[in-house]
Every structure is written in structure tokens, then in C-alpha cells.
Design a protein around this motif. Structure first.
Motif, PDB file in Angstrom:
ATOM      1  N   ALA A   1      20.193  14.390  36.942  1.00  0.00           N
ATOM      2  CA  ALA A   1      20.204  15.637  36.174  1.00  0.00           C
ATOM      3  C   ALA A   1      19.757  16.801  37.043  1.00  0.00           C
ATOM      4  CB  ALA A   1      19.267  15.500  34.983  1.00  0.00           C
ATOM      5  N   PRO A   2      20.116  18.031  36.649  1.00  0.00           N
ATOM      6  CA  PRO A   2      19.514  19.198  37.305  1.00  0.00           C
ATOM      7  C   PRO A   2      18.031  19.268  36.948  1.00  0.00           C
ATOM      8  CG  PRO A   2      20.793  19.871  35.390  1.00  0.00           C
ATOM      9  CD  PRO A   2      21.046  18.408  35.576  1.00  0.00           C
ATOM     10  N   THR A   3      17.319  20.173  37.605  1.00  0.00           N
ATOM     11  CA  THR A   3      15.931  20.440  37.220  1.00  0.00           C
ATOM     12  C   THR A   3      15.930  21.118  35.851  1.00  0.00           C
ATOM     13  OG1 THR A   3      15.257  20.643  39.514  1.00  0.00           O
ATOM     14  CG2 THR A   3      13.861  21.743  37.895  1.00  0.00           C
ATOM     15  N   ILE A   4      15.043  20.688  34.965  1.00  0.00           N
ATOM     16  CA  ILE A   4      15.027  21.305  33.627  1.00  0.00           C
ATOM     17  C   ILE A   4      13.655  21.911  33.313  1.00  0.00           C
ATOM     18  CG2 ILE A   4      16.907  19.966  32.611  1.00  0.00           C
ATOM     19  CD1 ILE A   4      14.804  18.056  31.473  1.00  0.00           C
ATOM     20  N   TYR A   5      13.679  22.908  32.453  1.00  0.00           N
ATOM     21  CA  TYR A   5      12.468  23.621  32.009  1.00  0.00           C
ATOM     22  C   TYR A   5      11.676  24.206  33.166  1.00  0.00           C
ATOM     23  CZ  TYR A   5      13.922  21.491  27.709  1.00  0.00           C
ATOM     24  OH  TYR A   5      14.679  21.119  26.646  1.00  0.00           O
ATOM     25  N   PHE A   6      12.362  24.550  34.211  1.00  0.00           N
ATOM     26  CA  PHE A   6      11.750  25.240  35.344  1.00  0.00           C
ATOM     27  C   PHE A   6      12.797  26.148  35.957  1.00  0.00           C
ATOM     28  CE2 PHE A   6      10.604  25.928  39.722  1.00  0.00           C
ATOM     29  CZ  PHE A   6       9.276  26.266  39.615  1.00  0.00           C
TER      30      PHE A   6
ATOM     31  N   THR B   1       3.086  25.311  43.162  1.00  0.00           N
ATOM     32  CA  THR B   1       2.115  24.904  44.175  1.00  0.00           C
ATOM     33  C   THR B   1       1.495  26.111  44.871  1.00  0.00           C
ATOM     34  OG1 THR B   1       4.057  24.565  45.557  1.00  0.00           O
ATOM     35  CG2 THR B   1       2.976  22.607  44.707  1.00  0.00           C
ATOM     36  N   ASN B   2       2.188  27.258  44.890  1.00  0.00           N
ATOM     37  CA  ASN B   2       1.657  28.451  45.577  1.00  0.00           C
ATOM     38  C   ASN B   2       0.278  28.822  45.051  1.00  0.00           C
ATOM     39  OD1 ASN B   2       4.670  30.473  46.366  1.00  0.00           O
ATOM     40  ND2 ASN B   2       4.035  28.457  47.023  1.00  0.00           N
ATOM     41  N   PRO B   3       0.127  29.049  43.745  1.00  0.00           N
ATOM     42  CA  PRO B   3      -1.208  29.396  43.252  1.00  0.00           C
ATOM     43  C   PRO B   3      -2.240  28.292  43.480  1.00  0.00           C
ATOM     44  CG  PRO B   3       0.414  29.305  41.440  1.00  0.00           C
ATOM     45  CD  PRO B   3       1.163  29.167  42.709  1.00  0.00           C
ATOM     46  N   ALA B   4      -1.821  27.046  43.354  1.00  0.00           N
ATOM     47  CA  ALA B   4      -2.766  25.940  43.563  1.00  0.00           C
ATOM     48  C   ALA B   4      -3.252  25.927  45.010  1.00  0.00           C
ATOM     49  CB  ALA B   4      -2.117  24.604  43.196  1.00  0.00           C
ATOM     50  N   SER B   5      -2.351  26.169  45.948  1.00  0.00           N
ATOM     51  CA  SER B   5      -2.736  26.164  47.365  1.00  0.00           C
ATOM     52  C   SER B   5      -3.650  27.332  47.686  1.00  0.00           C
ATOM     53  CB  SER B   5      -1.488  26.238  48.248  1.00  0.00           C
ATOM     54  OG  SER B   5      -0.671  25.113  48.040  1.00  0.00           O
ATOM     55  N   ALA B   6      -3.335  28.501  47.145  1.00  0.00           N
ATOM     56  CA  ALA B   6      -4.174  29.678  47.386  1.00  0.00           C
ATOM     57  C   ALA B   6      -5.585  29.431  46.851  1.00  0.00           C
ATOM     58  CB  ALA B   6      -3.550  30.907  46.740  1.00  0.00           C
TER      59      ALA B   6
ATOM     60  N   ARG C   1      -2.659  17.722  34.588  1.00  0.00           N
ATOM     61  CA  ARG C   1      -3.605  18.076  35.654  1.00  0.00           C
ATOM     62  C   ARG C   1      -2.897  18.754  36.816  1.00  0.00           C
ATOM     63  NH1 ARG C   1      -4.234  13.619  38.437  1.00  0.00           N
ATOM     64  NH2 ARG C   1      -2.166  13.135  37.683  1.00  0.00           N
ATOM     65  N   GLU C   2      -1.554  18.752  36.798  1.00  0.00           N
ATOM     66  CA  GLU C   2      -0.815  19.102  38.015  1.00  0.00           C
ATOM     67  C   GLU C   2      -0.416  20.572  38.107  1.00  0.00           C
ATOM     68  OE1 GLU C   2       1.676  16.060  39.909  1.00  0.00           O
ATOM     69  OE2 GLU C   2       1.669  15.077  37.960  1.00  0.00           O
ATOM     70  N   GLN C   3       0.067  20.932  39.311  1.00  0.00           N
ATOM     71  CA  GLN C   3       0.287  22.345  39.646  1.00  0.00           C
ATOM     72  C   GLN C   3       1.375  22.996  38.807  1.00  0.00           C
ATOM     73  OE1 GLN C   3       1.646  19.975  41.644  1.00  0.00           O
ATOM     74  NE2 GLN C   3      -0.397  19.307  42.243  1.00  0.00           N
ATOM     75  N   HIS C   4       2.451  22.260  38.467  1.00  0.00           N
ATOM     76  CA  HIS C   4       3.537  22.937  37.772  1.00  0.00           C
ATOM     77  C   HIS C   4       3.120  23.333  36.356  1.00  0.00           C
ATOM     78  CE1 HIS C   4       4.126  18.592  37.384  1.00  0.00           C
ATOM     79  NE2 HIS C   4       4.597  18.830  36.188  1.00  0.00           N
ATOM     80  N   ILE C   5       2.017  22.755  35.863  1.00  0.00           N
ATOM     81  CA  ILE C   5       1.510  23.151  34.548  1.00  0.00           C
ATOM     82  C   ILE C   5       0.243  24.000  34.693  1.00  0.00           C
ATOM     83  CG2 ILE C   5       0.635  22.289  32.330  1.00  0.00           C
ATOM     84  CD1 ILE C   5       2.648  20.135  32.467  1.00  0.00           C
ATOM     85  N   ARG C   6      -0.688  23.514  35.494  1.00  0.00           N
ATOM     86  CA  ARG C   6      -1.999  24.179  35.572  1.00  0.00           C
ATOM     87  C   ARG C   6      -2.063  25.236  36.661  1.00  0.00           C
ATOM     88  NH1 ARG C   6      -6.688  23.879  32.792  1.00  0.00           N
ATOM     89  NH2 ARG C   6      -7.920  22.820  34.396  1.00  0.00           N
TER      90      ARG C   6
END
Lengths: 484, 444
Positions: free
Chosen positions: A407-412, A171-176, B310-315
């Protein structure tokens, strides 16, 4: 399970709030009236109660299941905070009451909560001022990025870029970007922000660097003092993504460490339930020189101890929310902070970090731990290696669901292969952690002997694995199937 | 120790397993000079003490008054079953449904919520909600900007001033042009709107009922918008959608709403519910989460988060928006609320509110010097002109336990004498009568 709409029976009527024999055309010209009734469910109250009770049983929540979902801080939510937020003195309060001339004194209790909460958050994080308006963590990031933009604009700086390390929340880059900045990404090295990569990217037109610390690998940035100095020397500001503040509460204050802006996620650190995806609350704290840019209104305490809403801040970025943020969520977090107090907050942090390290240590030799050193509130493991027989992180996650755990968070984060990110939180007992690790060991052992059984998981839930590709391709987004 | 379960012995055992001698060793990565300069917080309190304190604070707020405050946020009755069902721990203490097999409850509820909102607004697709009505409006405008690649946004001044101020803030860094068409005697200037929407327009935004409570038909405006390839956005009051001509029927491309009137308490401003719905051709521009129906490996129906590309964790910075969470619990409350009332109950409630508001207008306008602002049709809210500044009347009546409405001068210069009055089904004719008599007495 049938949808509400499939259960609907024409002319069945549920609750009625206001009896009347009036018709719409008594008040409106026919052309402004709806041509046919909305096709909403027609059900009795018991039908509705049963439907949602059944639906709830098809869900995992912290009340019923251990939820070690990395970066989401799914700790126990004390029940008494619900009582607090449900007090009619708060729920029935119209937000505009506080804005009527002379009527601010009818909302003194609510204004006092907000004023005191801001003070508490200032002390917890070492910042000079706070706004409670942002309605979620990412909304806080946007607010912070807009404050940064306003600050540079006021100084006459031409700064167009924001740097986001690849280990930062997405979300950081999206917010910026939404605050009008061009985003520059830098690669991390050994799980840390690489000071050399940062130095190279830190040109004159950089407005800020957004840091997630501990980062998404659960690691504290060891080069932090050097990074802070470098950024300030470039006349850029330093943003702290405080979504997971329970890693450092009482151990470091981001203000003391040189950060200029921080957002918190009240629904994570301060134990307010997240309701399946929200509402949250994302207050933003700033250092002294950024206080004039905070959103309006602000709560002010007068000399006679009365609280008022103050709109007189000409440099403010304006309104981020219609009113004062998600006040109901703030109330719960406020009650939680009062309950824990100074010692309790430090203890929460210590035990969150204790639990994560304990679990990490117990998983050594079971899964690969790419950065096997003391972690903060969470850590990542990697489901790689021949012993796993091709069983992937996804399979392990699904097998855990069968055992009654979320589950834990996966692929992140994306920078670790077959990543599993665990965050046990401070409220889980040693017994739960041990049982979880034992069950995980069993799954990994089964991968060695019978990988197909792990790959077939889950088998005990209402559905087996779902076809996500088909969902995206066919796009059935309502019961009417008319959206594709 | 509140909410930390370990015994001292267990803590020692855990530290020993980790291989450190003390808790503090776990924080060795934080350099000494970065340690807090202070941490002066109050000592912890018992549950009983916190509750008592919060009860004292709650009691400092006056919520026992008869209030005609609305202005987009209304005190409607919430059936008890809404709290009971939305309060179930399995919903309440769940996170975002990242593991769909263990979250079918949340996912199906969102799917049903999407369906209910589409049917209420006559649109094709809805998302899983955004923060509130104002952020929904901003996101709708940005959909228009992306879809048309234009930068001019036209809004009517009858759109809630609270939202217009939000839009001002949100667009301040984005090279967008926000054009506001002034109201005409408290109503949308339809001719002015038609003139303002041109080939450079990305989106046109209207509200129905508007901030002054007036109801209109925007079909012609949206036709014109379509002709110049601009996007038509309509903000609505969802409860009133039970009786009003829908955004879909008027040809809007996007409909948004503040969902507070559907089962959310006023709670001093939030959490509320941003409703967003659009036509199917705009679905890929839609921000936020969306749930889709699919099948499992055995062919059984199930639900998942979809269109996540479309979402932030991908794009990341190229995502449709930065919105990550939704208001899932508020959306659930709205869904339970509309299910309990059904179309009939919603319609009855809306009509009851309208009946009371029309009665209130009658009672107020017989007072000498009081007249209605404009003459457009309205639902449950209307503006009146008083012979004196409205804040003065509000002050005096509030002291006597009646909040007669919202003074419009706060946001509309020139309307200092105007008062916006809202009724809900919670009012009685007696409440209205007493308020009218008090006001009459003051103005005599």
C-alpha cells in the motif's frame, strides 16, 4: 503459523561451531554461571530453513511487489551491490585494525572507499564535508542538530530553539529535542512553509530551522530563496532533511541553495535494501564553517596518497557511532553511485519525478488530489468524497494488498484528510504504473457499488485485519506472555 | 539505461499524459539560480567494471591474518544458512512493516527475536533492536533518567571506552552528569561503584564481561541501586550469555548488548545490532519499535507494531527517543543464528572460545616478563602486561601476519604495556602456539 519456540523439541541440536568437552565450571566459579540453559529453540538445520522460508512468503518486498510507499523510496536494489558488500576483504575486516599504530595500511581499501564516498556526496549535494558515521536517517538528524548546537556554543550564541514546520518528518522534532533544543512548530499554508509564520517564529534564540524539501506533500518549497535569506539574517542555520534526495539530484544542490547541514538516507536514494526496517545509513554533510564540528574519526588523505584516520579535531562533537558508521551499507551505496555515475543519477531523479507526476495525472478524477500541480518524487491524494461511500484511505490500502501491491503511505502527513501518499520511484515500468492505477480505479469503483467488500479487505493474505487496540492493551510481546 | 525501464516512446507518452513538453519542465519549481553550480561526478560504469574496482579495493585490506583482536567485536563463525535465509528478497527488500497483513514474515521474526533475547538475558520485554550496543546503552541510560527524573549517571571505567566516548557525545547537550568510577588493576572497583550510587543517581551501568574480559557478579550493586531507586543497567556479550549468570538473575532493570557476536560479520564496524531488554515495569520507557501478538477478524494469530504512541510520528518532540528505524535485518540474522545453534550449540561455542583463551593465557604467561593483569575469572578475553609497550609488539607481529591483540594504552593511561587478547572458536591451538612463540622470541 507456529513460532520457532512452539516447534522446539528438547535435545534436538542444530549447528555446532566449536566442539569441546569443557564445562563452564572448569573456568568460572559456580556462582558466575548460568543456572539453567536459555530456553532457545532446539531444532535441526532443515527445520530452521523451512521456518524462515515460510515466514519470508508471508512478506512483501520490492523483489516481488510494487511498493509505492510514500517517503520511503522503495526502488529496485541492484543485486551486484550484495556481491560487493559480501567480499571477504570487507566483511572480515575488524574495525580496530585501522586504529592500530602502523596497521592503518592494512585497511587502505576500506579507508579509500570512505574517503571517496565522502567526496562523491560532497559533489552531489554541494557541501564542504561529510561524515558517514550516522547509522540511520534519524541518527543523521541528531548528528546534524548536535553540530548546530556545537557551532552556536563555540560562537558564544545563546540559542535554545529549533523550528520544525508541520510538514516536516516526525523525526525532525524528536532529534532536535534529543540534541537539547526546545522545538517550535509552525503551520504551513497551501502546502508550503508560510514565510509570515516563519518570520514571526524566527526570534534571536532560534538556532536552526529544519526543512523537508520537497516537503511531505511532495511539493518543492517555492519560497525557498526568501526563506534561506530570512534564516541566515537571523543568524540561524538551515537544515535540509535529505531523506528523499532522489527528487532533486542533479537539479539542485542543497549547498548551493544555502543550506548549512543535510542528512541523506543511503538506503533510500542510493538503493540499498532496508531489510524490513533497517539497517540504514544517514551520512551528514555540512558547509565550510561547520566542518570542524563533524564527528571523529575523519578519513584523511596524505601527500603520499595513503589514507589515515584523523582524530585531531578539538571542536568535534565526538563519537556518534562506535566506528565508521554502517560500512556494509555504505559499500552498497558507493557501488550504486559508481554504476550510475553523473548521467545515471540525474536520470534517476528525472524518472522518479516523471513516474510520480504520471501517476498523479492518471489518478486525477479518481481520488481527490489536494495540491494538483507538478509534484516532485511523490504526491498525496485524499480519500474523501461521497462517491467513496465511507470507504477510507485505510480500506483502499488494504484492498491494494489483495491485488499484490504494497500500500502507499496512509494518514501521513497529518495535514491532509484521509491521506494516501504515493511514491512510485524511477525503477517501475509504465506497465506496472498503469496496472496499479487500473486496479486502484477498480477499487474506487467498487467502493461506489459494494463498499463492504473494500472494507473487508484484505482477504487473500495469511491474516485479515489485525486488532491493533488489543495488541496495545494486552501487550503480548514475547512467546511467554509475561509482559503485560 | 540501468534500472530505468522506459523506452523513449513510453517516456514521451508519459510526458504527454502529464502535459509537459520535456523532462526539464517537471523541475520548473526550482529557480534557475538554485540550479547546481557543478555536478562533476565520474561517468557511470558497467556492473563488471564496478565489481572489478571493488575487488581491487577489498584486496587492499588484509584479512588473511591470524588476529586476536576483540575488544567487544569478535570474529565468530557464521553458519551459511544465516546468509541464505536473511538474504531472501522477501525479507531483504521489504520496508518497515507498516501494513501488518503484508508483513507477517518480518513481524513474526521480530516477535521471535524479542522472545529469544528475553530468554537469553532473562528479561521480560525486548524491543525490535536499535543501531548498536553503544546507542542501546545511551537509550538505557535515558530510560533511567525518564523513570527516576534524576540526572546523575554512574558508569564503571571497565565499560567499553568506545561506548563511554559515545555516551560523552550523546549527553553533551542534555544537562546530565556522567560519573566514571576508575577501574582497579583492570577490574571494576565494586566498593567505589557502591559508594557512587546514591539517591541522586538515575542509572548505574556495568558491563559483563567487562572491557578487560573479566566476569563478575553485580547482584549486590543492583540491590543497592534498587534500594536508592536508581535503575540498574548491564551490558553483556550475548554469545557468552549462553553460560554466564544472566542480567535478570543479577537483578538488572535493563540489559543491553552489542549483538554482533550473533551472526553479524565484522564488516569494518557495521551494521551491527543494538539489543535492548528490560523488566515489564519499564516497558513504556522503552524506545524504538516493539512487536506485539494479536488476532485478526477471524480470530487467527497475527503480529503488529505496537505501543506506537511513544514514537516520533505521533509524539514528535515528546517521543521516548528519535530512533525510527531498527536493525531488522541484523535482528533476523541474530534470530536465525541462535535458532541454528540452539542453546547447546551456543554453549559449546562459548566454551570452545573460553577453552582456547585459557590455553592462550597459559602459553603467554610462561614467557618471562609477561603476566596477567588482575586475577578475576574471564571467558574468552583477557589482558596481559608485557615488559615493553604493547603497540611495539603489535606492530612487529602484525608485519608477520599475527595481530596479537589490542593495546590498552590507547584508552587507559598507565596501561601502555598491556595487551587485550581475544580468542574465538575460529582459532586453533596451533595459531595460539605460533603467536606465543613469536611473542616469546620478540621479548627475549
Amino acid at each position: 503459523m507456529k513460532t520457532l519456540f512452539e516447534q522446539s523439541i528438547p535435545c534436538r541440536q542444530g549447528v555446532c561451531a566449536g566442539l569441546t568437552s569443557a564445562r563452564a565450571t572448569d573456568f568460572l566459579p559456580a556462582g558466575l554461571v548460568r543456572s539453567s540453559r536459555a530456553r532457545l529453540p532446539e531444532l535441526g538445520e532443515l527445520d530452521v530453513v523451512r521456518h524462515f522460508t515460510r515466514l519470508s512468503r508471508r512478506n512483501y518486498g520490492v523483489d516481488g511487489n510494487f511498493y509505492p510507499l510514500g517517503s520511503c523510496t522503495m526502488k529496485y536494489n541492484p543485486k551486484f551491490t550484495e556481491q560487493v558488500a559480501a567480499l571477504p576483504g570487507f566483511t572480515r575486516l575488524h574495525p580496530l585494525m585501522a586504529q592500530l599504530r602502523g596497521a592503518g595500511h592494512h585497511t587502505q581499501g576500506a579507508l579509500e572507499v570512505m574517503y571517496h564516498m565522502e567526496q562523491l556526496l560532497c559533489e552531489i549535494t554541494g557541501m564542504a564535508g561529510y561524515t558517514l558515521h550516522p547509522m540511520a536517517g534519524a541518527h543523521g538528524e541528531l548528528t546534524g542538530a548536535m553540530i548546530i548546537a556545537a557551532y552556536h556554543k563555540a560562537k558564544g550564541n545563546k540559542k535554545t530553539k529549533v523550528i520544525c514546520p508541520d510538514s516536516a518528518h516526525g523525526t525532525n522534532p524528536a532529534s532536535a529535542a534529543l540534541a537539547g533544543f526546545e522545538v517550535v512548530s509552525i503551520e504551513s499554508r497551501d502546502g508550503m512553509v508560510d514565510p509570515e509564520a516563519l518570520r514571526a517564529a524566527l526570534t534571536d534564540d532560534v538556532a536552526a530551522v529544519m526543512m523537508t524539501c520537497p516537503n511531505t506533500l511532495g511539493l518543492f518549497e517555492r519560497n525557498l530563496p526568501e526563506i534561506v535569506e530570512m534564516i541566515h539574517a537571523a543568524d540561524a542555520l538551515l537544515y535540509y532533511d535529505g531523506a528523499n534526495l532522489n527528487a532533486i539530484m542533479g537539479k539542485m544542490r542543497v549547498g548551493d541553495a544555502g543550506f548549512d547541514v543535510v542528512h541523506l538516507n543511503l538506503h533510500k536514494t542510493f538503493a540499498t535494501p532496508h531489510g524490513g526496517g533497517g539497517p540504514g545509513s544517514g551520512p551528514v554533510g555540512v558547509c565550510d564553517k561547520l566542518v570542524p564540528f563533524l564527528p571523529v574519526s575523519r578519513v584523511k588523505k596524505l601527500d603520499d596518497n595513503r589514507f589515515v584516520l584523523d582524530y585531531d579535531h578539538p571542536q568535534s562533537i565526538g563519537y556518534m557511532a562506535p566506528f565508521y558508521g554502517n560500512f556494509g551499507v555504505v559499500l552498497k551505496a558507493y557501488a550504486y553511485i559508481l554504476r550510475l555515475g553523473r548521467e545515471g543519477l540525474v536520470r534517476a531523479t528525472e524518472n522518479a519525478v516523471l513516474a510520480a507526476n504520471y501517476m498523479r495525472k492518471r489518478l486525477e478524477g479518481v481520488l481527490e488530489i489536494p495540491h494538483d500541480r507538478i509534484c516532485m518524487h511523490e504526491f498525496v491524494a485524499s480519500a474523501v468524497g461521497e462517491a467513496l461511500n465511507g470507504v477510507r484511505a485505510l480500506d483502499i490500502a488494504k484492498a491494494l494488498l489483495d491485488k499484490g501491491y504494497h500500500a502507499p503511505t496512509i494518514y501521513f502527513p497529518l495535514i491532509v484528510k484521509e491521506c494516501l501518499m504515493f511514491e512510485p520511484t524511477e525503477t517501475e515500468s509504465k506497465d506496472t504504473l498503469d496496472a496499479f492505477v487500473d486496479d486502484l480505479i477498480e477499487i474506487v469503483r467498487r467502493a461506489g457499488t459494494d463498499p463492504a467488500s473494500v472494507q473487508a479487505a484484505p482477504v487473500t493474505l495469511p491474516v485479515t485485519r489485525l486488532d491493533e487496540t488489543r495488541a496495545a492493551r494486552e501487550m503480548v510481546l514475547t512467546d511467554d506472555c509475561n509482559c503485560g | 539505461m540501468p534500472y530505468v525501464p522506459h523506452t523513449e516512446e513510453q517516456t514521451r507518452a508519459m510526458l504527454a499524459t502529464i502535459g509537459v513538453a520535456s523532462m526539464d519542465e517537471l523541475f520548473a519549481d526550482i529557480p534557475k539560480h538554485l540550479r547546481p553550480r557543478s555536478f562533476n561526478l565520474p561517468a557511470g560504469l558497467s556492473e563488471m567494471e564496478v565489481l572489478a574496482r571493488m575487488e581491487r579495493l577489498a584486496a587492499k585490506n588484509r584479512t588473511d591474518m591470524v588476529s586476536f583482536l576483540g575488544a567487544g567485536f569478535y570474529d565468530h563463525h557464521i553458519p551459511a544458512a544465516v546468509d541464505a535465509l536473511a538474504g531472501r528478497g522477501e525479507f531483504y527488500t521489504a520496508y518497515t512493516p507498516y501494513q501488518p497483513e503484508a508483513s507477517q514474515g518480518t513481524l513474526q521474526a521480530i516477535f521471535e527475536y524479542q522472545t529469544a533475547m528475553c530468554r537469553l538475558l532473562d528479561m521480560d520485554v525486548a524491543n525490535a533492536s536499535v543501531y548498536d550496543g553503544g546507542s542501546a546503552l545511551f537509550e538505557a541510560m535515558m530510560m533511567g533518567v525518564r523513570a527516576t527524573k534524576r540526572t546523575r549517571l554512574v558508569v564503571s571505567q571497565t565499560l567499553s571506552p568506545i561506548y563511554r566516548i559515545m555516551l560523552d557525545s550523546y549527553t553533551s547537550n542534555l544537562n546530565l552528569e556522567l560519573v566514571t568510577v576508575p577501574h582497579k588493576n583492570g577490574a571494576t572497583d565494586m566498593a567505589g561503584m557502591m559508594d557512587a550510587v546514591d539517591h541522586a543517581t538515575a542509572a548505574v551501568v556495568v558491563q559483563n564481561p567487562d572491557f578487560f574480559g573479566n566476569v563478575g557478579d553485580y547482584a549486590e550493586l543492583f540491590d543497592h541501586a534498587r534500594a536508592v531507586k536508581a535503575v540498574g543497567v548491564m551490558a553483556v556479550y550475548p554469545l557468552m550469555q549462553a553460560v554466564l549468570k544472566t542480567p535478570g538473575a543479577m537483578g538488572a532493570d535493563i540489559a543491553v548488548a552489542e549483538g554482533q557476536s550473533l551472526g553479524q560479520p565484522l564488516s569494518f564496524g557495521g551494521p551491527y545490532l543494538g539489543v535492548m531488554a528490560c523488566t515489564s515495569k519499564m516497558v513504556r520507557q522503552m524506545p524504538g519499535r516493539i512487536v506485539g501478538r494479536t488476532v485478526d477478524t477471524k480470530g487467527r494469530t497475527g503480529y503488529v507494531l505496537t505501543l506506537q504512541a511513544r514514537e516520533q510520528h505521533i509524539r514528535r518532540q515528546k517521543a521516548t527517543s528519535n530512533i525510527c528505524s531498527n536493525q531488522a535485518l541484523c535482528a533476523l540474522r541474530a534470530l536465525v543464528h541462535v535458532s541454528l545453534l540452539g542453546p547447546g550449540g551456543l554453549e559449546q561455542t562459548a566454551l570452545r572460545c573460553m577453552e582456547l583463551a585459557h590455553y592462550a593465557l597459559e602459553r603467554l604467561t610462561v614467557i618471562p616478563g609477561v603476566s596477567r593483569l588482575g586475577d578475576a575469572p574471564f571467558c574468552n578475553e583477557f589482558a596481559v602486561r608485557l615488559p615493553v609497550p604493547a603497540p611495539q609488539v603489535v606492530d612487529q607481529l602484525t608485519e608477520r601476519g599475527f595481530v596479537p591483540g589490542f593495546p590498552l594504552g590507547r584508552y587507559y593511561p598507565g596501561l601502555e604495556n598491556c595487551l587485550l587478547v581475544a580468542c574465538t572458536e575460529k582459532h586453533t591451538r596451533e595459531d595460539i602456539g605460533v603467536m606465543a612463540e613469536m611473542l616469546g622470541g620478540l621479548l627475549r
